[in-house]
Design an enzyme around this catalytic site. Structure first.
Site, PDB file in Angstrom:
ATOM      1  N   GLU A 151       6.023  45.825  37.046  1.00  0.00           N
ATOM      2  CA  GLU A 151       6.873  45.638  38.220  1.00  0.00           C
ATOM      3  C   GLU A 151       8.074  46.575  38.198  1.00  0.00           C
ATOM      4  OE1 GLU A 151       9.380  42.171  38.325  1.00  0.00           O
ATOM      5  OE2 GLU A 151       9.204  42.024  40.495  1.00  0.00           O
ATOM      6  N   GLU A 249      10.597  34.176  44.246  1.00  0.00           N
ATOM      7  CA  GLU A 249      11.494  34.491  43.133  1.00  0.00           C
ATOM      8  C   GLU A 249      12.879  34.781  43.703  1.00  0.00           C
ATOM      9  OE1 GLU A 249      11.015  38.085  40.682  1.00  0.00           O
ATOM     10  OE2 GLU A 249      10.854  36.766  38.946  1.00  0.00           O
TER      11      GLU A 249
HETATM   12  O1  LIG Z   1      13.626  40.099  37.875  1.00  0.00           O
HETATM   13  C1  LIG Z   1      12.507  40.150  38.376  1.00  0.00           C
HETATM   14  O2  LIG Z   1      12.242  40.533  39.541  1.00  0.00           O
HETATM   15  C2  LIG Z   1      11.364  39.705  37.603  1.00  0.00           C
HETATM   16  O3  LIG Z   1      10.270  39.650  38.127  1.00  0.00           O
HETATM   17  C3  LIG Z   1      11.584  39.276  36.200  1.00  0.00           C
HETATM   18  O4  LIG Z   1      10.700  38.249  35.935  1.00  0.00           O
END
Ligand SMILES: O=C(O)C(=O)CO
Length: 269
Positions: A151, A249
């Site tokens: 990522e 998230e």
């Molecule tokens: O900080 C972020 O975007 C993450 O995915 C870390 O888990």
């Protein structure tokens, strides 16, 4: 209760961001299930023994969509180990721990954390270490039936993070050349690293194994004031026939439960 989908896209809360009202990770599984979620992602499952987590996850009838590899001492750059020269042993140990947890939790995605570049003059060593570690990781992941995902993370959120460029991520994935290494596309990071969301989502889509969302710049719920129109983004993911999960998230602007009302609001468009 909250919908477990938005515009037909399956959504799962990240338990290291949502449900922080519950101090214990185990209680966050129960809190997510109580509100009607069908699955979760957990950045740091290692605060509990894997058998404990497995028991609670199963008791709650939840699917574990994603976990991260372990992190170490951030002051030494150990926000993951995958790119850290001289720490290949710690990377491999952490990966095997993550595979053990993922296998027990029946989790098919591991987010491989790359670490920080503490000395920019060593970035070439980081590049070599990263590709070599991912090449070693691929057969381990394949044997476990798990996909490792990398990522790009923006520099405002994690200054010095090694992977903060989509072209580099794509080049590494192609260099490793394994169906068990793919891309985690967090739209929150994409907007701050590159923008150009429509063309970027189209361009990177073939490599995308997981998506995460949050509003920019405050990293709150998708419908809070900010740079991104998530009604459009979710419609675009549907147009692309994205069939994976969408990880929530974000940092709730107030309480987790209060904030989750965005799903109804946005889902009715
Ligand atoms: O900080 C972020 O975007 C993450 O995915 C870390 O888990």
């Amino acid at each position: 209760m909250v919908p477990s989908t938005i515009k037909g896209l399956r959504i799962c809360p990240n338990l290291n961001f949502l449900f922080q009202e519950e101090s214990s990770l185990l209680n966050r599984y129960a809190a997510a299930q109580k509100l009607g979620f069908k699955a979760v992602e957990t950045g740091n499952p290692y605060v509990n023994a894997v058998d404990e987590l497995r028991r609670v996850k199963d008791d709650c009838g939840l699917e574990q969509v994603l976990i991260n590899t372990p992190v170490g001492d951030a002051s030494k750059g150990e926000v993951g180990f995958a790119s850290l020269p001289g720490k290949e042993h710690q990377f491999l140990h952490g990966l095997k721990t993550a595979v053990q947890y993922a296998t027990s939790l029946e989790c098919k995605l591991i987010h491989i954390m790359a670490g920080l570049v503490m000395d920019p003059s060593l970035v070439d060593d980081h590049n070599k270490t990263y590709v070599n570690n991912l090449k070693k990781a691929a057969p381990i992941l394949e044997a476990a039936g798990i996909v490792g995902i990398i990522e790009p993370i923006n520099q405002h959120s994690v200054p010095g993070y090694y992977l903060s460029d989509y072209d580099k991520a794509v080049s590494v994935i192609k260099d490793v050349n394994s169906s068990h290494i793919g891309l985690l596309l967090d739209v929150f990071h994409l907007q701050q690293i590159k923008g150009d969301v429509t063309h970027s989502l189209n361009e990177y889509f073939p490599l995308v194994k997981h998506v995460q969302v949050a509003q920019v710049p405050d990293r709150h719920e998708p419908d809070t004031p900010g740079e991104l129109n998530y009604d459009y983004v979710f419609n675009l993911l549907n147009k692309l026939n994205y069939s994976g999960w969408v990880g929530l998230e974000y940092k709730p602007a107030s309480t987790t439960e209060q904030g989750l009302k965005w799903i109804e609001r946005l889902g009715n468009h």
